[in-house]
Design an enzyme around this catalytic site. Structure first.
Site, PDB file in Angstrom:
ATOM      1  N   HIS A   1      -6.234  -7.180   8.555  1.00  0.00           N
ATOM      2  CA  HIS A   1      -6.104  -8.688   8.782  1.00  0.00           C
ATOM      3  C   HIS A   1      -7.699  -8.957   8.894  1.00  0.00           C
ATOM      4  CE1 HIS A   1      -1.870  -9.285   9.273  1.00  0.00           C
ATOM      5  NE2 HIS A   1      -2.078  -8.124   9.731  1.00  0.00           N
TER       6      HIS A   1
ATOM      7  N   TYR B   1       4.363  -0.701   6.237  1.00  0.00           N
ATOM      8  CA  TYR B   1       5.144  -0.950   7.161  1.00  0.00           C
ATOM      9  C   TYR B   1       6.344  -1.867   6.631  1.00  0.00           C
ATOM     10  CZ  TYR B   1       2.633  -4.973   9.012  1.00  0.00           C
ATOM     11  OH  TYR B   1       1.982  -6.391   9.056  1.00  0.00           O
TER      12      TYR B   1
ATOM     13  N   HIS C   1      -2.474  -3.397   4.567  1.00  0.00           N
ATOM     14  CA  HIS C   1      -3.601  -4.310   4.667  1.00  0.00           C
ATOM     15  C   HIS C   1      -4.360  -4.402   5.827  1.00  0.00           C
ATOM     16  CE1 HIS C   1       0.071  -5.687   6.567  1.00  0.00           C
ATOM     17  NE2 HIS C   1      -0.577  -6.390   7.409  1.00  0.00           N
TER      18      HIS C   1
ATOM     19  N   ARG D   1       5.730  -4.329   3.981  1.00  0.00           N
ATOM     20  CA  ARG D   1       4.417  -4.879   3.659  1.00  0.00           C
ATOM     21  C   ARG D   1       3.326  -3.896   2.906  1.00  0.00           C
ATOM     22  NH1 ARG D   1       1.521  -8.575   5.774  1.00  0.00           N
ATOM     23  NH2 ARG D   1       0.989  -8.910   3.670  1.00  0.00           N
TER      24      ARG D   1
ATOM     25  N   TYR E   1       1.633  -0.829  14.680  1.00  0.00           N
ATOM     26  CA  TYR E   1       0.684  -1.777  15.325  1.00  0.00           C
ATOM     27  C   TYR E   1       0.685  -1.306  16.838  1.00  0.00           C
ATOM     28  CZ  TYR E   1      -0.345  -4.691  11.439  1.00  0.00           C
ATOM     29  OH  TYR E   1      -0.667  -5.503  10.384  1.00  0.00           O
TER      30      TYR E   1
HETATM   31 FE   LIG Z   1       0.042  -6.871   9.099  1.00  0.00          FE
END
Ligand SMILES: [Fe+3]
Lengths: 233, 187
Positions: free
Chosen positions: A158, A143, A156, A153, A104
């Protein structure tokens, strides 16, 4: 008893606040049940964000920087509707995601994967009168996270939606069909088994563009209204 | 019901920076009618630790008690530039800050008025569903007759009441659990 303007979510829809497999919920979930509140003007109104000016570029996450980001370009599109199938016209749809490497654009993300100077990861779009929205982005990577040993995870995106009222506000996550990590993810699996699959997008061959990008479809369903007026006591 | 509701998921820890740039901690530009106030909303977990990665949203009526929304059809003024929506991240101390005007009172469906309040949504890593609560104003004589507060057991009502900290600053601590657990609403 006052009729509610917006129907209560059916049992088996949302995760339990306390979902201990997802460890952060333990200290961050209320232990007492929510107080049932008749919906008043405070609940049936809400921010429509109609005056929020959107830049046309905000729906294409591959064009927000100097050059194209690394990764697999994809189209993510769908419809914002309510439980009765009615469009939520002009719905503001906000998304955020990691880059193709699983990192991110956020100072707290310590994952040892490269940042992409050409990918910021945030986007917004306003749905049309029929609730249709469309983003162009890149496929986010998986990640790792510290929840348990070897925790990853699934890929995805958000999603954040307001809908027509304070009572319809929703933040959720869109997943990709058939991701093998879904079976191991406590956040995805916090959703009751019968409702989980609604968070998976579907591969959309029809919207896939030749020589350019795969497409995924993700429809978002917000709370529907009761047919009867709320003040029928 | 022909379509099944989309389930909720956590906002996660990394929304800041990538959730598009729509933060609005200042709700009332100069010229908006009403009493200027500042809100400091602190977020704590069950153990009292601050929550520095939360997101607080507020939604309120203007000083006349009118919501900027088509469902509010009352003949009360709307203020140009005042939508009534704010969004702010909590900081390292777990506090989200807003500048706004004190809201007016809005009606209760069975008649009468609610005490002035600000509607709050709480999101954070570890919070799987949006948590809805309210902020009321300490010292407001209308608190005693507020129909929503009457739904709450008396001992827990203080969790909803912001205290004035001098000079127009109102502070409220939201506790996600523990002895001072905030009252959340299912509306
Ligand atoms: Fe996330």
């Amino acid at each position: 008893m006052t009729e509610q303007a917006y129907r209560r979510p059916a049992a088996g829809t949302h995760p339990a606040n306390l979902s201990p497999e997802y460890k952060s919920t333990v200290a961050r979930s209320p232990s007492k049940p929510a107080v049932i509140l008749p919906q008043t003007l405070s609940e049936i109104t809400g921010p429509l964000r109609r005056e929020e000016r959107l830049d046309a570029g905000e729906s294409d996450l591959t064009k927000q920087r100097m050059a194209a980001p690394l990764g697999e370009r994809i189209i993510v599109q769908g419809r914002v509707l309510d439980e009765d199938g009615r469009a939520v016209p002009q719905a503001l749809v906000e998304i955020w995601q990691c880059n193709a490497a699983g990192r991110y654009h956020h100072p707290g993300d310590q994952h040892d994967a490269p940042l992409d100077p050409n990918f910021y990861g945030g986007g917004r779009v306003r749905a049309d009168e029929d609730g249709n929205y469309r983003f162009v982005t890149i496929k986010p990577g998986a990640y790792p996270w510290g929840n348990h040993r070897n925790a990853w995870r699934p890929a995805h995106i958000h999603f954040s939606l307001f809908g027509p009222a304070f009572a319809t506000r929703l933040i959720t996550q869109m997943y990709f069909p058939g991701d093998p990590l879904l079976a191991f993810d406590p956040i995805y699996n916090s959703v009751p088994a019968g409702a989980r699959a609604r968070l998976q997008s579907s591969f959309d061959m029809e919207a896939t563009q030749p020589e350019w990008a795969l497409a995924y479809r993700f429809d978002i369903v917000l709370r529907g209204r009761n047919a009867t007026p709320m003040e029928n006591a | 019901m022909s379509h099944a509701l989309t389930p909720s998921q956590t906002i996660g820890p990394f929304y800041f920076g990538t959730l598009a740039n729509t933060y609005r901690a200042e709700l009332a530009p100069p010229g908006v009618a009403g009493e200027r106030i500042e809100l400091a909303i602190a977020l704590h977990d069950r153990d009292g630790a601050v929550v520095p990665d939360g997101l607080i949203e507020i939604w309120q009526a203007n000083s006349h008690g009118r919501y900027n929304h088509p469902e509010d059809r009352r003949n009360l003024p709307l203020d140009a530039g005042f939508e009534g929506f704010g969004r702010a991240s909590t900081d390292k101390a777990g506090v989200a800050r807003f500048g706004t005007v004190r809201p007016g009172r809005v009606p209760w469906p069975q008649g009468g008025l609610q005490a002035a309040h600000v509607n709050i949504s709480v999101f954070a890593r570890g919070v799987l569903n949006r948590l809805a609560t309210r902020l009321y104003f300490d010292g407001d004589p209308a608190l005693a007759e507020d129909p929503v507060l009457k739904l709450v057991e008396a001992a827990r009502r203080p969790t909803l009441i912001a205290k004035r900290d001098g000079g127009g600053l109102w502070t409220l601590s939201i506790h996600l659990g523990g002895a001072h657990e905030t009252v959340f609403f299912d509306g």
